[in-house]
Design an enzyme around this catalytic site. Structure first.
Site, short mmCIF file in Angstrom:
data_model
loop_
_atom_site.label_atom_id
_atom_site.label_comp_id
_atom_site.label_asym_id
_atom_site.label_seq_id
_atom_site.Cartn_x
_atom_site.Cartn_y
_atom_site.Cartn_z
N ASP A 168 40.66 34.26 33.72
CA ASP A 168 39.59 33.56 32.99
C ASP A 168 39.00 34.52 31.94
O ASP A 168 37.84 34.88 32.01
CB ASP A 168 38.48 33.07 33.95
CG ASP A 168 37.78 34.21 34.69
OD1 ASP A 168 38.44 35.24 34.97
OD2 ASP A 168 36.58 34.09 34.97
N VAL A 200 42.55 36.38 39.35
CA VAL A 200 41.43 37.24 38.99
C VAL A 200 40.29 36.44 38.33
O VAL A 200 39.45 37.01 37.64
CB VAL A 200 41.89 38.43 38.11
CG1 VAL A 200 42.89 39.29 38.86
CG2 VAL A 200 42.47 37.98 36.78
N ASP A 226 39.79 40.71 32.58
CA ASP A 226 41.00 39.88 32.64
C ASP A 226 41.96 40.28 31.52
O ASP A 226 43.18 40.31 31.71
CB ASP A 226 40.67 38.39 32.43
CG ASP A 226 39.68 37.87 33.43
OD1 ASP A 226 40.09 37.19 34.37
OD2 ASP A 226 38.47 38.15 33.27
N HIS A 279 37.14 45.41 37.07
CA HIS A 279 37.59 44.69 38.27
C HIS A 279 39.07 44.25 38.25
O HIS A 279 39.85 44.64 39.12
CB HIS A 279 36.76 43.40 38.44
CG HIS A 279 35.29 43.60 38.40
ND1 HIS A 279 34.57 44.10 39.47
CD2 HIS A 279 34.37 43.37 37.42
CE1 HIS A 279 33.28 44.15 39.16
NE2 HIS A 279 33.14 43.71 37.92
N ASP A 280 39.40 43.37 37.32
CA ASP A 280 40.65 42.61 37.45
C ASP A 280 41.94 43.45 37.42
O ASP A 280 42.89 43.14 38.16
CB ASP A 280 40.71 41.51 36.39
CG ASP A 280 39.60 40.47 36.59
OD1 ASP A 280 39.01 40.44 37.68
OD2 ASP A 280 39.34 39.69 35.66
C1 BDR Z 1 34.82 39.14 38.31
O1 BDR Z 1 33.97 38.25 37.57
C2 BDR Z 1 34.35 38.21 36.24
O2 BDR Z 1 33.24 38.32 35.41
C3 BDR Z 1 35.33 39.32 36.02
O3 BDR Z 1 36.31 38.93 35.09
C4 BDR Z 1 35.92 39.56 37.39
O4 BDR Z 1 37.06 38.76 37.59
C5 BDR Z 1 33.96 40.27 38.86
O5 BDR Z 1 32.98 39.80 39.70
CA CA Z 2 38.12 37.55 35.81
#
Ligand code: BDR
Ligand code: CA
Length: 311
Positions: free
Chosen positions: A12, A126, A17, A241-242
């Site tokens: 997303d 993700v 991402d 994160h992703d």
């Molecule tokens: C997740 O939330 C989104 O904002 C980021 O892309 C990640 O997948 C982190 O909490």
């Molecule tokens: Ca994401």
């Protein structure tokens, strides 16, 4: 030679991402079958455009982009605008996106791939789990061909969208619940792990030193992302994160995991969307997931930077 892992990357985009797409497309350890897009950090038209922008900017033309689902299964839509901005990918100036979406929906694409795969497909999810849940609901028999679903989402500890919930799970808790309940192998790469992937000034410097068009774009994205994380969370070194999920598929040494019971709280109170992780097995209920505990951040950045260097 180790066989490539067949992967569908469900995204997303979203800044992190975007980096996950760049990593997955560059890695020779992965056979990236397609990029499926879901609403999350922004509405679906925006996240889809962002996937096209990233593929255009990086010259990723051999991997299909499939547009998916625009709203969560049950709840009202929420977005990650406070981090990712009005476009979902604020910061860089993008040239017109010439990479188009393919003429098939994300859920259809997932199902077709899974039906044809006799040796299993891994889903790297993700974003909110709407596309993945819909595919598993529509054709439950494809579960047999899902090697693993590796999810960026959830938290054993505190949340980042509410006090209790992480964004991807909070954005579609009912979908997440279905995915954790399907009986296919699920690995949860939650905030406990991704918070260890800190984007420090030293990492920004290493990106600058590589200096190709993709690392330059990544720097622009991360500059913006660092500024919103500072504002929203008072964090100097925000978590990326992703890409942690993608790095884990490239090298399992990146994340240590522990098997446990995970339940998504679907009650409409302050814990809505929380992943309740039974670390000590107190419930005696069946284990349904592997949960990421620790990230080798050195290895993570090595994998990411060495792949971005290839562009
Ligand atoms: C997740 O939330 C989104 O904002 C980021 O892309 C990640 O997948 C982190 O909490
Ligand atoms: Ca994401």
């Amino acid at each position: 030679m180790k066989e490539e892992t067949k992967v569908i990357l469900d995204v997303d985009p979203g800044h992190d991402d975007a980096v996950a797409i760049l990593l997955a497309a560059a890695s020779e350890s992965l056979d990236l079958r397609g990029i499926t897009v879901v609403a999350g950090n922004q509405t679906l038209p925006k996240t889809t455009l962002n996937a096209r922008r990233i593929c255009t900017a990086a010259g990723i033309t051999d991997v299909g982009i499939y547009e998916g689902t625009g709203s969560p299964l049950v709840r009202d839509q929420v977005t990650g605008e406070f981090i990712h901005g009005g476009s979902g990918l604020d910061g860089p100036e993008f040239s017109p996106a010439y990479v188009e979406v393919r003429d098939k929906g994300a859920v259809d694409f997932m199902l077709d791939e899974l039906m044809e795969a006799d040796d299993g497909i891994t889903i790297a999810a993700v974003g909110p789990l709407t596309n993945v849940a819909l595919a598993l609901i529509r054709e439950p028999q494809v579960k047999a061909n899902v090697e693993e679903i590796v999810v960026m989402g959830g938290s054993m500890g505190i949340g980042n969208y509410t006090a209790a919930a992480e964004f991807n799970i909070f954005a579609d808790p009912e979908a997440a619940h279905l995915v954790f309940e399907t009986g296919v192998p699920v690995t949860m790469v939650g905030l406990d792990v991704t918070r260890q992937a800190e984007i420090t000034p030293a990492i920004m410097k290493r990106l600058r030193e590589i200096g190709n068009r993709v690392t330059d774009l990544t720097l622009e994205m991360l500059d913006y992302y660092r500024s919103t994380y500072k504002r929203a969370f008072d964090l100097d070194n925000p978590p990326l994160h992703d890409p942690c999920v993608v790095a884990y598929l490239i090298d399992r040494e990146v994340i240590t995991t522990k098997a446990m019971r995970v339940d998504v709280d679907l009650n409409s109170g302050i814990d809505y969307g929380r992943t309740v992780c039974d670390y000590y097995g107190r419930s005696g209920r069946e284990v349904n997931a592997k949960v990421g505990i620790e990230l080798s951040s050195e290895l993570f950045w090595e994998i990411l930077l060495s792949n971005l260097e290839k562009y």
